[in-house]
Design a protein around this motif. Sequence first.
Motif, PDB file in Angstrom:
ATOM      1  N   CYS A   1      -9.669   1.927   8.045  1.00  0.00           N
ATOM      2  CA  CYS A   1      -8.303   1.787   7.502  1.00  0.00           C
ATOM      3  C   CYS A   1      -7.763   3.084   6.919  1.00  0.00           C
ATOM      4  O   CYS A   1      -8.429   3.751   6.133  1.00  0.00           O
ATOM      5  CB  CYS A   1      -8.299   0.698   6.437  1.00  0.00           C
ATOM      6  SG  CYS A   1      -6.701   0.486   5.639  1.00  0.00           S
ATOM      7  N   ILE A   2      -6.541   3.446   7.295  1.00  0.00           N
ATOM      8  CA  ILE A   2      -5.891   4.632   6.738  1.00  0.00           C
ATOM      9  C   ILE A   2      -4.758   4.242   5.786  1.00  0.00           C
ATOM     10  O   ILE A   2      -3.910   5.056   5.448  1.00  0.00           O
ATOM     11  CB  ILE A   2      -5.377   5.579   7.844  1.00  0.00           C
ATOM     12  CG1 ILE A   2      -4.449   4.835   8.812  1.00  0.00           C
ATOM     13  CG2 ILE A   2      -6.560   6.194   8.605  1.00  0.00           C
ATOM     14  CD1 ILE A   2      -3.754   5.764   9.823  1.00  0.00           C
TER      15      ILE A   2
ATOM     16  N   VAL B   1      -5.540   1.921  13.723  1.00  0.00           N
ATOM     17  CA  VAL B   1      -6.954   2.203  13.990  1.00  0.00           C
ATOM     18  C   VAL B   1      -7.640   0.993  14.604  1.00  0.00           C
ATOM     19  O   VAL B   1      -8.860   0.875  14.584  1.00  0.00           O
ATOM     20  CB  VAL B   1      -7.701   2.685  12.722  1.00  0.00           C
ATOM     21  CG1 VAL B   1      -7.383   4.145  12.433  1.00  0.00           C
ATOM     22  CG2 VAL B   1      -7.343   1.836  11.516  1.00  0.00           C
TER      23      VAL B   1
ATOM     24  N   CYS C   1      -1.960  -2.257  13.945  1.00  0.00           N
ATOM     25  CA  CYS C   1      -2.912  -1.431  13.193  1.00  0.00           C
ATOM     26  C   CYS C   1      -3.223  -0.142  13.960  1.00  0.00           C
ATOM     27  O   CYS C   1      -3.686  -0.195  15.094  1.00  0.00           O
ATOM     28  CB  CYS C   1      -4.201  -2.205  12.927  1.00  0.00           C
ATOM     29  SG  CYS C   1      -5.470  -1.182  12.139  1.00  0.00           S
TER      30      CYS C   1
ATOM     31  N   ILE D   1      -5.384  -6.251   5.475  1.00  0.00           N
ATOM     32  CA  ILE D   1      -6.609  -5.534   5.096  1.00  0.00           C
ATOM     33  C   ILE D   1      -7.120  -6.015   3.738  1.00  0.00           C
ATOM     34  O   ILE D   1      -8.332  -6.076   3.501  1.00  0.00           O
ATOM     35  CB  ILE D   1      -6.383  -3.996   5.108  1.00  0.00           C
ATOM     36  CG1 ILE D   1      -7.692  -3.238   4.912  1.00  0.00           C
ATOM     37  CG2 ILE D   1      -5.384  -3.561   4.044  1.00  0.00           C
ATOM     38  CD1 ILE D   1      -8.690  -3.385   6.028  1.00  0.00           C
TER      39      ILE D   1
ATOM     40  N   ILE E   1      -8.196  -2.154  14.013  1.00  0.00           N
ATOM     41  CA  ILE E   1      -9.143  -3.024  13.299  1.00  0.00           C
ATOM     42  C   ILE E   1      -8.891  -4.465  13.752  1.00  0.00           C
ATOM     43  O   ILE E   1      -7.739  -4.921  13.733  1.00  0.00           O
ATOM     44  CB  ILE E   1      -8.947  -2.909  11.773  1.00  0.00           C
ATOM     45  CG1 ILE E   1      -9.187  -1.471  11.312  1.00  0.00           C
ATOM     46  CG2 ILE E   1      -9.893  -3.864  11.025  1.00  0.00           C
ATOM     47  CD1 ILE E   1      -8.826  -1.212   9.865  1.00  0.00           C
TER      48      ILE E   1
ATOM     49  N   GLY F   1      -0.271   0.296   5.631  1.00  0.00           N
ATOM     50  CA  GLY F   1       0.542  -0.852   5.226  1.00  0.00           C
ATOM     51  C   GLY F   1       1.181  -1.615   6.380  1.00  0.00           C
ATOM     52  O   GLY F   1       1.855  -2.623   6.158  1.00  0.00           O
ATOM     53  N   ALA F   2       0.981  -1.156   7.614  1.00  0.00           N
ATOM     54  CA  ALA F   2       1.636  -1.812   8.746  1.00  0.00           C
ATOM     55  C   ALA F   2       1.260  -3.288   8.860  1.00  0.00           C
ATOM     56  O   ALA F   2       2.072  -4.136   9.221  1.00  0.00           O
ATOM     57  CB  ALA F   2       1.301  -1.084  10.046  1.00  0.00           C
TER      58      ALA F   2
ATOM     59  N   LEU G   1       0.810  -1.217   0.000  1.00  0.00           N
ATOM     60  CA  LEU G   1       0.000   0.000   0.000  1.00  0.00           C
ATOM     61  C   LEU G   1       0.844   1.267   0.000  1.00  0.00           C
ATOM     62  O   LEU G   1       0.453   2.293  -0.542  1.00  0.00           O
ATOM     63  CB  LEU G   1      -0.916   0.017   1.235  1.00  0.00           C
ATOM     64  CG  LEU G   1      -2.024  -1.043   1.284  1.00  0.00           C
ATOM     65  CD1 LEU G   1      -2.711  -1.028   2.636  1.00  0.00           C
ATOM     66  CD2 LEU G   1      -3.021  -0.800   0.169  1.00  0.00           C
TER      67      LEU G   1
HETATM   68  S1  SF4 Z   1      -2.535  -1.651   9.636  1.00  0.00           S
HETATM   69 FE1  SF4 Z   1      -4.702  -1.045   9.832  1.00  0.00          FE
HETATM   70  S2  SF4 Z   1      -4.769   1.044   8.994  1.00  0.00           S
HETATM   71 FE2  SF4 Z   1      -2.824   0.153   8.336  1.00  0.00          FE
HETATM   72  S3  SF4 Z   1      -3.266  -0.699   6.285  1.00  0.00           S
HETATM   73 FE3  SF4 Z   1      -3.553  -2.366   7.757  1.00  0.00          FE
HETATM   74  S4  SF4 Z   1      -5.732  -2.288   8.283  1.00  0.00           S
HETATM   75 FE4  SF4 Z   1      -5.241  -0.351   7.295  1.00  0.00          FE
END
Ligand code: SF4
Lengths: 739, 196
Positions: A309-310, A371, A369, A338, A373, A313-314, A154
Amino acid sequence: MTLRPFEERYAAALADDDVRTGLTAFQRGWRDSRDAAIDALEQQEGRSFDELREELAAIKDRVVADWSYYLDEFEEKAVAAGAEVTRVATPGEANAHITNVVKAAGADLVVKGKSMVSEEIGLNAHLEANGITPVETDLGEWILQLAHETPSHLVMPAIHKRKERIAALLEQVLGREYAPDDIPTMVKAARTQLRDRFLASGVGLSGANALIAEGGSIMLVENEGNNRMSVALPPIHVVTAGIEKLVPTYADAMKQVRLLGRSATAQPITVYTNFVTGPRPGQRQHILLLDNGRTAMADDPDVAAALRCIRCGACANVCPPYGIVGGHAFGHVYTGAIGLVNTAFHHGMEAAAGPQSLCVSCGACAQVCPVDIPLPVQIMEVRRKVVESEVAVPAGRITALALGAFANRRLFGLGMRVTGVVSTPFRRDGITALPRLLADRGPVHTATGWRTPPAVPARPARDTLKPGKLDEPPRLAAQPLAGRSVSLFLQCLSDRLAPQIPIAAARLLRAAGARVTVPREQHCCGLPAYDSGEHDTARAMVRQTMAVLADADDVVTPASSCLAMLGHDAPHLLRGDVDEVERAQQLAGRTYDLIGYLTQGPGRLPAGSLDDGDRTPVTVHRFCQASNTLGRQDVVERFLRDVAGVPVVPLPEASECCGFGGSTSLRNPEVARGILDRKLGCVDRTDASILITDNPGCILHLRGGIHASGQQVRVLHLAEYLAGRLDGAAVDGDRGPRS
Amino acid sequence: MTSTATGAAGSSTRERFRSGVEAAASTYLEQPDWSAVVAYVAARTDTVALAPSLAADKPDLADALEAAGCAIVVPDQDDPAASVADVAVAIVQGELAIAETGSVLVSEHLLGDRVVTMLCRQLVQVVPADRLVDRLEEVADWLASRGGQPGFASLMTGPSRTADIERSLTIGVQGPDEVEVIVLTATTDELVEGRP
Ligand code: SF4
């Protein structure tokens, strides 16, 4: 979309050694710098990562709960600032609209800043089909466009490509030689090539990291400066953004900034954070707000939180199978954890089906993540939807069939007993000896050449553990469990394939004073079925387990995976019935894995009580879910040091999955092997000759791998290791540790 | 900008800003006022691009630079990109300086303002000390209080960079590869405020 079928992408990723070598190095480097950046943030803010990410998650949830309000607010403000705002439902509508805008302007060249939504809708192919040339201006995207590839990450789209390949590509396209080590010159080539394009282009296209409702502004974060140039210079600016990118206020956007840069590239802030509100004088701005499955996600409680999701890529950067096959296989257009969730909604079940079995359910993604998720649970839900949708997944069907037999306790038991008796002559040290001859060739080699499969013992643990069959163990001086009844939950896998593990656990518990019983009707906690997306089967097994253990006092299992299942996944599976959830939680409240029982539960052993004087150093692999789902850190290590008195050498990447990962090692043995190799490499660096862990799945996997590799390391379950020290430890009466 | 933000800009805030700027691979400098900036820039280059909004805000800045021996380019309306094509050094004024991140907030509403920050290789960002704020939330307040104006405002933190090839950090991709941040430390600014 122009993506190749999953099986092809998977095979191509496995065939390319660069993918694995490059990504392993990337993941290690990222982990260190990201952890340092998050530590510094916690210091700066005086708050924990969990508090900060919950705050951002709440902001994103608030938007989705009141979506049309914020969409209207954004639209009103953006229009007031001079933008044209169009809401589109499908990729087809989005592509048609953008093409019309470009054609109406008489433009045939479009410069693009990085935009995942434009990848999602397949914009480039559509523009090209209409005689319009899209030019990617982000360095990584530009390289991929030259190579006719799609992003594999990402944030770092070309992370799968080594510099040698990029140098060769540039030589082929630009007609001059590039030294792979001279990255600045390659970067300069991009600058030279792209500079005129920015100025000549009739349309600039960007995505958006946030849509700020309060001001009708678009927030764009980047390091290179190409995005701002795409936005700012051409006479027309087109924005494509998913409607989940809304945040209410500028202050909310700043909270996103704080977590995004650190989670993406370990930067406190990217070089540019641009706030764009309307067009500049002399410019026109078109903003497309895309749904494409997003409102359907919001309506589905199983996945709604994924809309937070922002796109940092983590979740890919900590994902062990991603580190082996990269984003072209692990995901679809959206990659990483994701991608295993949102692909089903943006690109359909068929697209989502292929990579499902790659997830090892280690839970690492949910830890990082920004946020919060619940990705592992969501992946399981999407896996279920894939299985229920009955799109063609050959490997998935095989597992489903096998599960049919597995779900039936008697049938499964009978099958295993027959196999056990027949294979007796081939068995040595608990793993199969003879089949290695077979295992060195052909497809059997792919599945087993790198990992000797466990032999099936003649007798399951439950037979050995029948009342009166076990010898009295020595009694420890400390008797924390005196007078206590413990029901041993064997775990189906150990019972049949590694009976010595529950037998050792029983010995140890009895040595500490417990009366150990083994409920006869026990079978399986339901994890394998859950893991395969067969939730009805899983629920049936959970219920059966709950019934069998209903009257038990303390329940102890030598398998931490069963504890994670009963404590975390069972209440989730049973969420339709509050009474069942309550009963599941009650059971979870008195269920322990061995280490939990011996450290936090009633079986707490005093320091030194298992010290037999042996000081041979050991190292510890932490069962990934124990770290990620149960929140354990160095519990086993501390216990071994304190209670057994043994030196513990820290294992690098101790909490990383070993590759067993439930069904992954059956369905994607190449991935399981790659992850195992990484783990064994770390074990090698410790120089320890004993590797201790506490989940039987890991043990069978590690033992098989070590046997096949010829490494001189003994792999022991914590119970086996500790039970082995009973004879020399301080026992009831007078004897102290041997020296 | 709120008065508390101004008041909060003590020396420790400035120190944090400085270390943020340096961590982002920019150069940090202090000069008392614009006259000192003019002397500093003129000593290092003979041609300078000025953001049109800065030239309009400080009409005597161009004169002062010319008097110090610098040719001045202010991007014109018709083809602003072409007018700065051969200019290496550009000066812009920051709206805010943010201690938390070492960033400078630059507003670039006009195309001419944008070309100088995007196309010139060396960018000098000048920001008066009383524009120093602690946290990103103060940037949010600043943006919110202007109701969407200016239409383009960017937090800039260091020179343009990429790590897209094997995660190897390379400075200077599409934007400038050198950034100098100059904080004006004098409380009054002769060059501007001395004029009617
Ligand atoms: S770590 Fe969370 S915010 Fe970052 S890409 Fe994955 S799902 Fe999205």
